[in-house]
Design an enzyme around this catalytic site. Structure first.
Site, PDB file in Angstrom:
ATOM      1  N   ASP A 277       9.068   1.079   9.369  1.00  0.00           N
ATOM      2  CA  ASP A 277       7.813   0.385   9.620  1.00  0.00           C
ATOM      3  C   ASP A 277       6.696   1.290   9.111  1.00  0.00           C
ATOM      4  O   ASP A 277       6.711   2.503   9.355  1.00  0.00           O
ATOM      5  CB  ASP A 277       7.631   0.123  11.124  1.00  0.00           C
ATOM      6  CG  ASP A 277       6.484  -0.835  11.352  1.00  0.00           C
ATOM      7  OD1 ASP A 277       6.732  -2.026  11.616  1.00  0.00           O
ATOM      8  OD2 ASP A 277       5.316  -0.398  11.236  1.00  0.00           O
TER       9      ASP A 277
ATOM     10  N   ARG B 228      -4.625  -4.324  10.079  1.00  0.00           N
ATOM     11  CA  ARG B 228      -4.558  -5.054   8.795  1.00  0.00           C
ATOM     12  C   ARG B 228      -5.232  -6.405   8.926  1.00  0.00           C
ATOM     13  O   ARG B 228      -5.029  -7.091   9.931  1.00  0.00           O
ATOM     14  CB  ARG B 228      -3.095  -5.293   8.392  1.00  0.00           C
ATOM     15  CG  ARG B 228      -2.435  -4.026   8.015  1.00  0.00           C
ATOM     16  CD  ARG B 228      -1.062  -4.213   7.389  1.00  0.00           C
ATOM     17  NE  ARG B 228      -0.652  -2.903   6.932  1.00  0.00           N
ATOM     18  CZ  ARG B 228       0.586  -2.432   6.986  1.00  0.00           C
ATOM     19  NH1 ARG B 228       1.562  -3.185   7.439  1.00  0.00           N
ATOM     20  NH2 ARG B 228       0.845  -1.217   6.562  1.00  0.00           N
TER      21      ARG B 228
HETATM   22  C1  MIC Z   1       3.426  -4.910   9.510  1.00  0.00           C
HETATM   23  O1  MIC Z   1       2.564  -4.426  10.239  1.00  0.00           O
HETATM   24  O2  MIC Z   1       3.169  -5.479   8.434  1.00  0.00           O
HETATM   25  C2  MIC Z   1       4.871  -4.801   9.946  1.00  0.00           C
HETATM   26  C3  MIC Z   1       5.348  -6.161  10.273  1.00  0.00           C
HETATM   27  O3  MIC Z   1       4.971  -4.017  11.097  1.00  0.00           O
HETATM   28  C4  MIC Z   1       5.655  -4.166   8.804  1.00  0.00           C
HETATM   29  C5  MIC Z   1       7.098  -4.150   8.975  1.00  0.00           C
HETATM   30  C6  MIC Z   1       7.733  -5.468   8.697  1.00  0.00           C
HETATM   31  O4  MIC Z   1       7.318  -6.190   7.804  1.00  0.00           O
HETATM   32  O5  MIC Z   1       8.703  -5.759   9.393  1.00  0.00           O
HETATM   33  C7  MIC Z   1       5.236  -2.734   8.470  1.00  0.00           C
HETATM   34  O6  MIC Z   1       4.124  -2.349   8.736  1.00  0.00           O
HETATM   35  O7  MIC Z   1       6.013  -2.003   7.849  1.00  0.00           O
HETATM   36 FE1  SF4 Z   2       3.546  -4.537  14.934  1.00  0.00          FE
HETATM   37 FE2  SF4 Z   2       1.199  -5.041  13.892  1.00  0.00          FE
HETATM   38 FE3  SF4 Z   2       1.893  -2.577  14.420  1.00  0.00          FE
HETATM   39 FE4  SF4 Z   2       3.053  -3.861  12.400  1.00  0.00          FE
HETATM   40  S1  SF4 Z   2       0.911  -3.299  12.553  1.00  0.00           S
HETATM   41  S2  SF4 Z   2       4.067  -2.598  13.971  1.00  0.00           S
HETATM   42  S3  SF4 Z   2       3.122  -5.933  13.244  1.00  0.00           S
HETATM   43  S4  SF4 Z   2       1.596  -4.201  15.913  1.00  0.00           S
END
Ligand code: MIC
Ligand code: SF4
Length: 658
Positions: free
Chosen positions: A119, A379
Site C-alpha cells: 500500500d 488523495r
Molecule cells: C489507495 O489509497 O489508493 C489505496 C487503495 O490504499 C492503494 C492500495 C490499493 O489500491 O489497494 C494504495 O495507496 O496503494
Molecule cells: Fe485506505 Fe485511503 Fe489510506 Fe488508501 S489512502 S490506505 S484507501 S485510508
C-alpha cells in the site's frame, strides 16, 4: 561523513549493492503489511511461488479496504485472508479493527526497522523512525518469503522544521505546504527526512499525518527521528521494549535542504483534483460545502477525532452539510466511546462510519453532482470519491470541523471570533486502550499445516505473463496526458470487490476513458491480443502516480499490454510493470510524445536484445513514418525479471536453479 537516519537504517539492512544514490540496492525486510485490496493477490502469488511460511519478523495481513460486502466477493476475500494467514504464519487484523497504517503504527511499527507494505501509504510508519516503503503485492510476497527488496538507493531531502504550529494550524498543513514546494512530480528516488528543533513539537500521530501524505510527493518514503515523543507514544501503547532513540548525525549530508518554519504556516487545502493544487483556506473561505468527512489513514487518530468532538461539543453541523467520521482504528473508536466524545459527535449530527478506508477509496459517501466535499484524506484524484465530476478538497480536521459547522469552507482560526471556540488541544493519552482481540497471532508451523485455506469461487489465481517477443509489433491503444494515476488505470470504488478476480476486474481498465456505445479499452485490447499484436499505452509525465495497486499492471498485462511509453513513470508503478513483464519505456526527447497518435502501429526490433544489455531502444512509428528513441532505465535485476516474463516466473526459476 555525517550520516542521515535513512542511510543508517539502510546500512544495517543492506544485502546487495552499494549505498550510493542512484545505484540499485537490495535490503532485508523486517516487517511486511498487506491489506485486503492488494493482499489477496499478494497471498495468491505467495502461494503460487511455492512459499509456505513467512520468514520476516512480523507480517500482518489487514482487512480494511473492502468492507462494503455487496455480494459475496468481499467476505470470500476476508475468509481467504484469515485462513491463508494462519497457514503462512502471518498476523491477521480482522475487518473492523482499523486501517492498516493506523493499526500498524499503534501495535507493530518499530524505530530502526524496515517495513514493506503493499500500500502506497506504508511510509506512515516513518513517524516512528522506521524505514517504511510501499510496493506492489508481488514484491511484498517475495519479502514475506524472506527475499530482499530491491530499490534505487535514494537521495535524501532534509526538511528542517523550526518553530511550532500556531493555534488551529495542523500537521496536515505542514505536508500540504511541502506538496506546494515539491509537487507530486519529479521526486522519484528521494527520501524525505525531517530534522530540526520543530520536530520535538510534533507528536507521533502528527508526524504520521506528514509521513503518510509524503506518499503524494512520489518519494520512496519519509522519516522522522525517534525521540522522547516516540518513546512516549510507544510506552502509551504498552510497547516500551520497542523504544530506541535514533536520529541523523549532526550536519548530516542531505542532498537538498528545505526549511519550514512551523510558526509561519497557515491552514491550507489541496484543491480539486490533485494533492499538489494548494491554496490557503483563507482564499477559499465562503465556498459552500455539502459534505465533510474526517477519516482515512491520514487524519483519523485519537487526537484528530478528539479535536473534532471537542469543537462540536454542544454544537450542531450545518443543515445543508453531511458530516461523517471514520475512525482510524478500533482502538480510536473504543477510546472515543469511553469518553463523551462519541456521544458529542452523534449529538452534533455526525454519521459514524466503521473503522476502515471507507469513503477514501470510494466505498460509499460519494458526494452529489457538482457539490464541494471536504475530506481530511490524502488523495483527491478526479472521480476517486465515486462521483465522476467531483469537487474534493483535502484539509485538516480543524478546517473540516469548522467548515461542517459553518456550512462553507472556513478558516478554523476564525472560530474563536465567530463562535468563541478555543482550540481544545486534546492530550495524547499516557495509556492507550490496548485490546488486540481482533488481531490473530501466528500459530506454530505444525498446527498451521493442518489449517484449511478457504477459497471462495470469486477468488481466481492470477495468470502469469507470457514471455516477451523477440521483436514487438504493437499498436497505440491509448494516448493519455500527464499525471495519470493508478485510479485512472484501475478504478476502485464499486469495482474494488473484483481485486481477487483479474478477468472480471480487467474489464474496467482505463474505464474513465471509455465512451458509451464504443468498444472499451479492454475489448479493444483482447481483439488485438487475439491477432498477436501487443497493446501499447503512451503517456505524459509521472505516469502511474498514486497507489501501489499492482492491478494497474496485472490487469493490463492480462489484456495484452506489452509496453508503456511515457515521459516519466512513477517508482512503484514502474516496478509493478516490470514485475508483470510490461516494458517501461521513457521518451529520450519528450517532443516525440506529441508526434505519436492513437492507433499508430509501432515496431521495436530486437526488443529482447535491448532488454538484455541496452539502455536505449529505437521505436518505429510505421503509421506516421518516423523513428524515435526511448530510454530503458533498468537495473540488471529488472532486465532479468523482464526476460524471465515477470517476477513470479523469475522467483520460481531462482528457487529451482538458485
Ligand atoms: C489507495 O489509497 O489508493 C489505496 C487503495 O490504499 C492503494 C492500495 C490499493 O489500491 O489497494 C494504495 O495507496 O496503494
Ligand atoms: Fe485506505 Fe485511503 Fe489510506 Fe488508501 S489512502 S490506505 S484507501 S485510508
Amino acid at each position: 561523513m555525517a550520516k542521515t537516519l535513512t542511510y543508517k537504517i539502510l546500512e544495517k539492512h543492506l544485502v546487495e549493492g552499494k549505498l550510493i544514490a542512484g545505484e540499485p540496492i537490495g535490503i532485508r525486510i523486517d516487517q511486511t503489511l498487506t491489506q485486503d485490496a492488494t493482499g489477496t493477490t499478494a497471498f495468491l502469488l505467495f502461494e503460487s511461488m511455492g512459499m509456505r511460511r513467512v520468514q520476516t519478523q512480523v507480517s500482518v495481513s489487514y482487512v480494511d479496504h473492502n468492507m462494503s460486502q455487496f455480494g459475496p466477493e468481499n467476505h470470500n476475500d476476508h475468509l481467504y485472508l484469515q485462513t491463508v494467514a494462519t497457514k503462512a504464519g502471518a498476523w491477521h487484523s480482522r475487518a473492523g479493527n482499523g486501517i492498516c497504517h493506523q493499526v500498524h503504527l499503534e501495535r507493530f511499527g518499530k524505530p530502526g526497522a524496515t517495513l514493506l507494505g503493499s500500500d502506497s501509504h506504508t511510509p506512515t510508519g516513518g513517524a516512528l523512525g522506521m524505514l517504511a516503503i510501499g510496493a506492489g503485492g508481488l514484491d511484498v510476497a517475495v519479502a514475506m518469503g524472506g527475499g530482499a527488496f530491491y530499490l534505487t538507493c535514494p537521495k535524501v531531502i532534509g526538511v528542517k522544521l523550526t518553530g511550532s504550529l500556531a493555534e488551529w494550524v495542523a500537521s496536515k498543513d505542514v505536508i500540504l505546504k511541502l506538496l506546494s514546494i515539491l509537487t507530486t512530480k519529479g521526486n522519484v528516488g528521494c527520501v524525505v527526512e525531517y530534522f530540526g528543533d520543530g520536530v520535538k513539537t510534533l507528536s507521533v500521530p502528527q508526524r504520521a499525518t506528514i509521513t503518510n501524505m509524503g506518499a503524494e510527493l512520489g518519494v520512496t518514503t519519509s522519516i522522522f527521528p525517534s525521540d522522547e515523543n516516540t518513546s512516549r507514544f510507544l510506552k502509551a501503547q504498552q510497547r516500551a521494549e520497542d523504544c530506541q532513540p535514533l536520529s541523523a548525525d549532526e550536519f548530516a549530508d542531505y542532498d537538498r535542504i528545505i526549511e519550514i518554519d512551523l510558526s509561519e504556516l497557515e491552514p491550507l487545502a489541496a484543491c480539486p483534483s490533485s494533492p499538489e493544487n494548494i491554496k490557503t483556506v483563507a482564499e477559499l473561505q465562503g465556498k459552500k460545502t455539502s459534505q465533510v468527512v474526517v477519516g482515512s489513514c491520514t487524519n483519523s487518530s485519537y487526537t484528530d477525532l478528539m479535536t473534532v468532538a471537542e469543537v462540536l461539543k454542544g454544537r450542531h453541523i450545518d443543515p445543508m452539510t453531511e458530516f461523517a467520521i471514520a475512525p482510524g482504528s478500533r482502538q480510536v473508536l473504543t477510546m472515543l466511546a469511553k469518553t463523551d466524545a462519541l456521544a458529542n459527535l452523534i449529538a452534533a449530527g455526525a454519521r459514524i462510519l466503521e473503522s476502515g478506508c471507507g469513503p477514501c477509496i470510494g466505498q460509499g459517501f460519494s458526494p452529489a453532482d457538482g457539490v464541494v466535499t471536504l475530506r481530511t484524506f490524502n488523495r483527491n484524484f478526479a472521480g476517486r470519491t465515486g462521483t465522476p465530476d467531483d469537487n474534493a478538497y483535502l484539509v485538516s480536521p480543524e478546517t473540516a470541523v469548522a467548515s461542517a459547522i459553518m456550512g462553507e469552507i472556513t478558516d478554523p482560526r476564525s472560530l474563536r471570533e465567530l463562535l468563541g471556540i478555543k482550540h481544545p488541544h486534546p492530550k495524547l493519552p499516557t495509556t492507550f486502550l490496548v485490546d488486540d482481540s481482533m488481531i490473530e497471532e501466528p500459530i506454530d508451523a505444525a498446527e498451521a499445516s493442518k489449517a484449511q485455506v478457504l477459497r471462495g469461487p470469486t477468488i481466481v489465481v492470477p495468470e502469469s505473463p507470457n514471455p516477451l517477443p523477440t521483436s514487438l509489433a504493437g499498436k497505440v491503444l491509448l494516448k493519455c496526458g500527464d499525471k495519470i494515476t493508478t485510479d485512472h488505470i484501475m478504478p476502485a470504488g464499486p469495482f474494488l470487490k473484483y481485486r481477487s478476480n483479474v478477468p472480471e476486474y480487467a474489464k474496467v481498465v482505463f474505464n474513465c476513458f471509455n465512451k458509451p456505445d464504443q468498444p472499451t479499452f479492454a475489448q479493444r485490447c483482447l481483439e488485438l491480443k487475439a491477432d498477436g499484436i501487443g497493446a501499447v499505452v503512451v503517456a505524459g509525465l509521472s505516469y502511474g502516480q498514486g497507489s501501489s495497486r499492482e492491478h494497474a499492471a496485472l490487469c493490463p498485462m492480462y489484456l495484452g499490454v506489452r509496453a508503456v511509453i511515457a515521459r516519466s513513470i512513477e517508482r512503484i508503478h514502474k516496478a509493478n510493470l516490470i514485475n508483470f513483464a510490461i516494458v517501461p519505456l521513457e521518451f529520450v526527447d519528450g517532443r516525440d510524445y506529441d508526434r505519436i497518435q492513437p492507433e499508430d502501429q509501432l515496431h521495436i526490433d530486437n526488443l529482447l536484445d535491448s532488454i538484455r544489455g541496452g539502455d536505449r531502444v529505437t521505436v518505429s512509428d510505421t503509421t506516421a513514418g518516423f523513428e524515435f528513441a526511448c530510454r530503458l532505465d533498468l537495473s540488471t535485476r529488472d532486465r532479468e525479471i523482464l526476460l524471465a516474463a515477470g517476477l513470479l516466473n523469475y522467483t520460481r526459476k531462482k528457487a529451482l536453479h538458485g
